[in-house]
Design a protein around this motif. Sequence first.
Motif, PDB file in Angstrom:
ATOM      1  N   MET A   1      55.725  42.249  35.338  1.00 44.65           N
ATOM      2  CA  MET A   1      55.206  41.936  36.195  1.00 44.65           C
ATOM      3  C   MET A   1      54.510  41.271  35.288  1.00 44.65           C
ATOM      4  SD  MET A   1      52.758  43.282  38.644  1.00 44.65           S
ATOM      5  CE  MET A   1      53.668  44.097  39.843  1.00 44.65           C
ATOM      6  N   VAL A   2      54.096  41.705  34.092  1.00 46.24           N
ATOM      7  CA  VAL A   2      53.578  40.775  32.813  1.00 46.24           C
ATOM      8  C   VAL A   2      54.474  39.531  32.365  1.00 46.24           C
ATOM      9  CG1 VAL A   2      52.115  39.908  30.559  1.00 46.24           C
ATOM     10  CG2 VAL A   2      51.589  42.430  31.968  1.00 46.24           C
ATOM     11  N   PHE A   3      56.073  39.993  32.027  1.00 45.42           N
ATOM     12  CA  PHE A   3      57.015  39.005  32.036  1.00 45.42           C
ATOM     13  C   PHE A   3      56.954  38.040  32.920  1.00 45.42           C
ATOM     14  CE2 PHE A   3      57.605  42.094  28.796  1.00 45.42           C
ATOM     15  CZ  PHE A   3      57.510  41.611  27.404  1.00 45.42           C
ATOM     16  N   LEU A   4      57.190  38.863  34.117  1.00 49.90           N
ATOM     17  CA  LEU A   4      57.706  37.812  35.410  1.00 49.90           C
ATOM     18  C   LEU A   4      56.336  36.774  35.957  1.00 49.90           C
ATOM     19  CD1 LEU A   4      60.151  37.565  37.646  1.00 49.90           C
ATOM     20  CD2 LEU A   4      58.368  38.912  38.648  1.00 49.90           C
ATOM     21  N   LEU A   5      55.321  36.571  35.461  1.00 49.37           N
ATOM     22  CA  LEU A   5      54.443  35.787  35.843  1.00 49.37           C
ATOM     23  C   LEU A   5      54.006  34.955  34.335  1.00 49.37           C
ATOM     24  CD1 LEU A   5      52.272  38.299  38.515  1.00 49.37           C
ATOM     25  CD2 LEU A   5      53.784  36.531  38.737  1.00 49.37           C
ATOM     26  N   TRP A   6      54.042  35.325  32.869  1.00 48.32           N
ATOM     27  CA  TRP A   6      54.018  34.763  31.782  1.00 48.32           C
ATOM     28  C   TRP A   6      53.738  33.475  32.187  1.00 48.32           C
ATOM     29  CZ3 TRP A   6      50.971  35.573  28.424  1.00 48.32           C
ATOM     30  CH2 TRP A   6      50.561  34.982  27.416  1.00 48.32           C
ATOM     31  N   PRO A   7      55.454  32.582  32.854  1.00 42.09           N
ATOM     32  CA  PRO A   7      54.705  31.519  32.958  1.00 42.09           C
ATOM     33  C   PRO A   7      53.991  30.218  33.573  1.00 42.09           C
ATOM     34  CG  PRO A   7      57.321  31.974  32.909  1.00 42.09           C
ATOM     35  CD  PRO A   7      56.602  33.430  32.987  1.00 42.09           C
TER      36      PRO A   7
ATOM     37  N   ALA B   1      67.653  39.159  47.504  1.00 46.43           N
ATOM     38  CA  ALA B   1      66.939  37.496  46.909  1.00 46.43           C
ATOM     39  C   ALA B   1      67.192  36.628  45.831  1.00 46.43           C
ATOM     40  CB  ALA B   1      65.841  37.966  47.468  1.00 46.43           C
ATOM     41  N   VAL B   2      67.108  36.813  44.631  1.00 47.40           N
ATOM     42  CA  VAL B   2      66.538  35.872  43.699  1.00 47.40           C
ATOM     43  C   VAL B   2      68.585  35.579  43.502  1.00 47.40           C
ATOM     44  CG1 VAL B   2      67.016  36.014  41.238  1.00 47.40           C
ATOM     45  CG2 VAL B   2      65.318  36.915  42.377  1.00 47.40           C
ATOM     46  N   ILE B   3      69.888  35.917  44.059  1.00 51.98           N
ATOM     47  CA  ILE B   3      70.924  35.223  44.103  1.00 51.98           C
ATOM     48  C   ILE B   3      71.055  34.251  45.297  1.00 51.98           C
ATOM     49  CG2 ILE B   3      73.813  35.487  45.021  1.00 51.98           C
ATOM     50  CD1 ILE B   3      73.522  38.163  43.637  1.00 51.98           C
ATOM     51  N   LEU B   4      70.462  34.606  46.288  1.00 51.04           N
ATOM     52  CA  LEU B   4      70.294  33.485  47.248  1.00 51.04           C
ATOM     53  C   LEU B   4      69.650  31.978  47.491  1.00 51.04           C
ATOM     54  CD1 LEU B   4      70.496  35.374  50.267  1.00 51.04           C
ATOM     55  CD2 LEU B   4      72.268  34.509  49.491  1.00 51.04           C
ATOM     56  N   GLY B   5      68.330  32.120  46.145  1.00 50.08           N
ATOM     57  CA  GLY B   5      67.322  31.453  46.046  1.00 50.08           C
ATOM     58  C   GLY B   5      68.488  30.443  44.743  1.00 50.08           C
ATOM     59  N   VAL B   6      69.703  31.051  44.141  1.00 45.23           N
ATOM     60  CA  VAL B   6      69.920  30.464  42.931  1.00 45.23           C
ATOM     61  C   VAL B   6      70.550  29.733  44.157  1.00 45.23           C
ATOM     62  CG1 VAL B   6      70.961  30.154  40.580  1.00 45.23           C
ATOM     63  CG2 VAL B   6      69.109  31.997  41.227  1.00 45.23           C
ATOM     64  N   ILE B   7      71.321  30.138  44.850  1.00 43.26           N
ATOM     65  CA  ILE B   7      72.717  29.153  45.411  1.00 43.26           C
ATOM     66  C   ILE B   7      72.029  28.475  46.346  1.00 43.26           C
ATOM     67  CG2 ILE B   7      74.685  29.558  47.090  1.00 43.26           C
ATOM     68  CD1 ILE B   7      75.021  32.462  45.878  1.00 43.26           C
ATOM     69  N   PHE B   8      71.479  28.747  47.205  1.00 42.25           N
ATOM     70  CA  PHE B   8      70.969  28.105  48.036  1.00 42.25           C
ATOM     71  C   PHE B   8      69.701  26.940  48.303  1.00 42.25           C
ATOM     72  CE2 PHE B   8      73.106  31.404  50.036  1.00 42.25           C
ATOM     73  CZ  PHE B   8      74.168  31.192  51.072  1.00 42.25           C
ATOM     74  N   VAL B   9      68.772  27.068  47.257  1.00 41.71           N
ATOM     75  CA  VAL B   9      67.691  25.780  46.946  1.00 41.71           C
ATOM     76  C   VAL B   9      67.665  25.561  45.683  1.00 41.71           C
ATOM     77  CG1 VAL B   9      66.252  26.488  49.384  1.00 41.71           C
ATOM     78  CG2 VAL B   9      66.138  28.158  47.044  1.00 41.71           C
ATOM     79  N   HIS B  10      68.849  26.492  44.765  1.00 40.09           N
ATOM     80  CA  HIS B  10      68.624  25.946  43.566  1.00 40.09           C
ATOM     81  C   HIS B  10      67.319  26.382  42.463  1.00 40.09           C
ATOM     82  CE1 HIS B  10      72.028  23.272  44.420  1.00 40.09           C
ATOM     83  NE2 HIS B  10      70.978  22.752  45.060  1.00 40.09           N
ATOM     84  N   GLU B  11      66.502  27.131  43.243  1.00 46.54           N
ATOM     85  CA  GLU B  11      66.330  28.421  42.095  1.00 46.54           C
ATOM     86  C   GLU B  11      66.505  28.955  40.853  1.00 46.54           C
ATOM     87  OE1 GLU B  11      63.886  30.229  46.266  1.00 46.54           O
ATOM     88  OE2 GLU B  11      64.562  31.265  44.942  1.00 46.54           O
ATOM     89  N   HIS B  12      65.658  28.828  39.618  1.00 43.34           N
ATOM     90  CA  HIS B  12      66.118  29.208  38.440  1.00 43.34           C
ATOM     91  C   HIS B  12      64.579  30.330  37.740  1.00 43.34           C
ATOM     92  CE1 HIS B  12      63.484  25.086  37.450  1.00 43.34           C
ATOM     93  NE2 HIS B  12      63.765  25.740  36.382  1.00 43.34           N
ATOM     94  N   PHE B  13      64.904  30.878  36.850  1.00 44.46           N
ATOM     95  CA  PHE B  13      64.375  31.475  36.563  1.00 44.46           C
ATOM     96  C   PHE B  13      64.497  30.997  34.713  1.00 44.46           C
ATOM     97  CE2 PHE B  13      64.539  33.782  40.021  1.00 44.46           C
ATOM     98  CZ  PHE B  13      63.041  34.740  40.262  1.00 44.46           C
ATOM     99  N   VAL B  14      63.201  31.440  34.015  1.00 44.32           N
ATOM    100  CA  VAL B  14      63.031  30.995  32.542  1.00 44.32           C
ATOM    101  C   VAL B  14      63.394  32.460  31.883  1.00 44.32           C
ATOM    102  CG1 VAL B  14      62.112  29.136  32.394  1.00 44.32           C
ATOM    103  CG2 VAL B  14      61.204  31.354  32.198  1.00 44.32           C
ATOM    104  N   ALA B  15      64.302  32.814  30.887  1.00 42.70           N
ATOM    105  CA  ALA B  15      64.867  34.316  30.213  1.00 42.70           C
ATOM    106  C   ALA B  15      63.807  34.942  30.184  1.00 42.70           C
ATOM    107  CB  ALA B  15      65.210  33.796  28.261  1.00 42.70           C
ATOM    108  N   VAL B  16      62.037  34.895  30.058  1.00 37.43           N
ATOM    109  CA  VAL B  16      61.285  36.035  30.299  1.00 37.43           C
ATOM    110  C   VAL B  16      60.902  36.216  31.422  1.00 37.43           C
ATOM    111  CG1 VAL B  16      59.086  33.890  30.165  1.00 37.43           C
ATOM    112  CG2 VAL B  16      58.927  36.571  29.320  1.00 37.43           C
ATOM    113  N   GLU B  17      61.541  35.244  32.395  1.00 39.40           N
ATOM    114  CA  GLU B  17      61.771  36.235  33.680  1.00 39.40           C
ATOM    115  C   GLU B  17      62.278  36.785  34.117  1.00 39.40           C
ATOM    116  OE1 GLU B  17      59.429  32.773  36.596  1.00 39.40           O
ATOM    117  OE2 GLU B  17      60.826  31.747  35.166  1.00 39.40           O
ATOM    118  N   TYR B  18      63.446  36.881  32.932  1.00 33.41           N
ATOM    119  CA  TYR B  18      64.751  37.505  33.624  1.00 33.41           C
ATOM    120  C   TYR B  18      64.522  38.845  33.127  1.00 33.41           C
ATOM    121  CZ  TYR B  18      68.183  34.072  35.912  1.00 33.41           C
ATOM    122  OH  TYR B  18      68.758  32.857  36.105  1.00 33.41           O
ATOM    123  N   VAL B  19      63.774  38.914  31.868  1.00 31.90           N
ATOM    124  CA  VAL B  19      62.758  40.140  31.737  1.00 31.90           C
ATOM    125  C   VAL B  19      62.333  40.947  32.167  1.00 31.90           C
ATOM    126  CG1 VAL B  19      62.410  41.211  29.976  1.00 31.90           C
ATOM    127  CG2 VAL B  19      63.487  39.303  28.823  1.00 31.90           C
TER     128      VAL B  19
END
Length: 321
Positions: free
Chosen positions: A144-150, A268-286
């Motif tokens: 969660m810390v990695f996910l919220l770091w940005p 949810a992540v996959i659908l967000g990327v496909i339909f509303v072009h959401e993206h994560f940086v590397a640390v968030e994927y960790v």
Amino acid sequence: MEWMPATSSPQRTRILASFCCIYFFWGGTFLAMRYGVEVLPPFVLGSARFLIAGPIMLAVSALFKLKMRPTRQELGRLAIIGVLMLGCGNTSVIWAEQYIPSGLAALLVASIPLYAALIEVILPGGEGLPVRGWIGVCIGFAGMVFLLWPKLRLGLHGESREMVAAVVTLAGTLCWTIASVISRRSTIRISGVASAGWQMVFGGLFILGLMVATRGYHGARWGAQAFGSIAYLVIFGSLITYTAYIYLLDNVAVSKVATYAYANPVIAVILGVIFVHEHFVAVEYVGMGGILLAVFLVTSSKMKSGKPNVVDEDLAVRQQA
């Protein structure tokens, strides 16, 4: 153990279809909420969803002559659960999706098993947590810390909206988990369909009250997107998927059904990327990987007895998503 028990071909088909429902339809609720808050205030979307779905669930209970009349004490508990779980928990996610990606919201909600495991440890008569579970909890909070770091870094530079939205989501998730614990420790002798219906009604009325008190009904733009979002949340997020969930609990091991807890965030992540072009940086994927691994470790460590844990008993009304 095989994924599904030995069954006839039609039943295997129904089981597979039900898994598809709880994986994809519940995973899709986060995207539907994201679309909804683009045109509707959060309290309008939340109250409409539950005040439509709840009475339908109660009507289904009456149609099939299921036990649906709670005692006064049961009604009070259903009200508390509905307000905490749906009025606070679900609405916090809807509100937060104005500012954070739907995939991130789903991953934060996936922390429910971590909260539940810790609450059960500290409560009198609660369940202990094996070493594997403690490892999962530690990995989960590190993830969660990695996910919220940005978002935290942006907050330190004055851009605090996303961080506030993430904190609101986590607070709502805690409310959801507390409601689940209360539900597990309560005896409510009505059908699961009726119980979910009452919780939705109480949750919807609570959200309606918030909407009136805050005048949160201004700015609604009714159209295809608004009605489509509500329709998806009611039909696919509540009615169809709830039915599929109950069917699976009657025909498949709980440990298998519980896999939706870490499948939904991925969807949810996959659908967000496909339909509303959401993206994560590397640390968030960790962070995402850490949370999903943590959910697996915690839920699997609690299911060796074959009994449902606190999350699995009440996420039937998730509409999370």
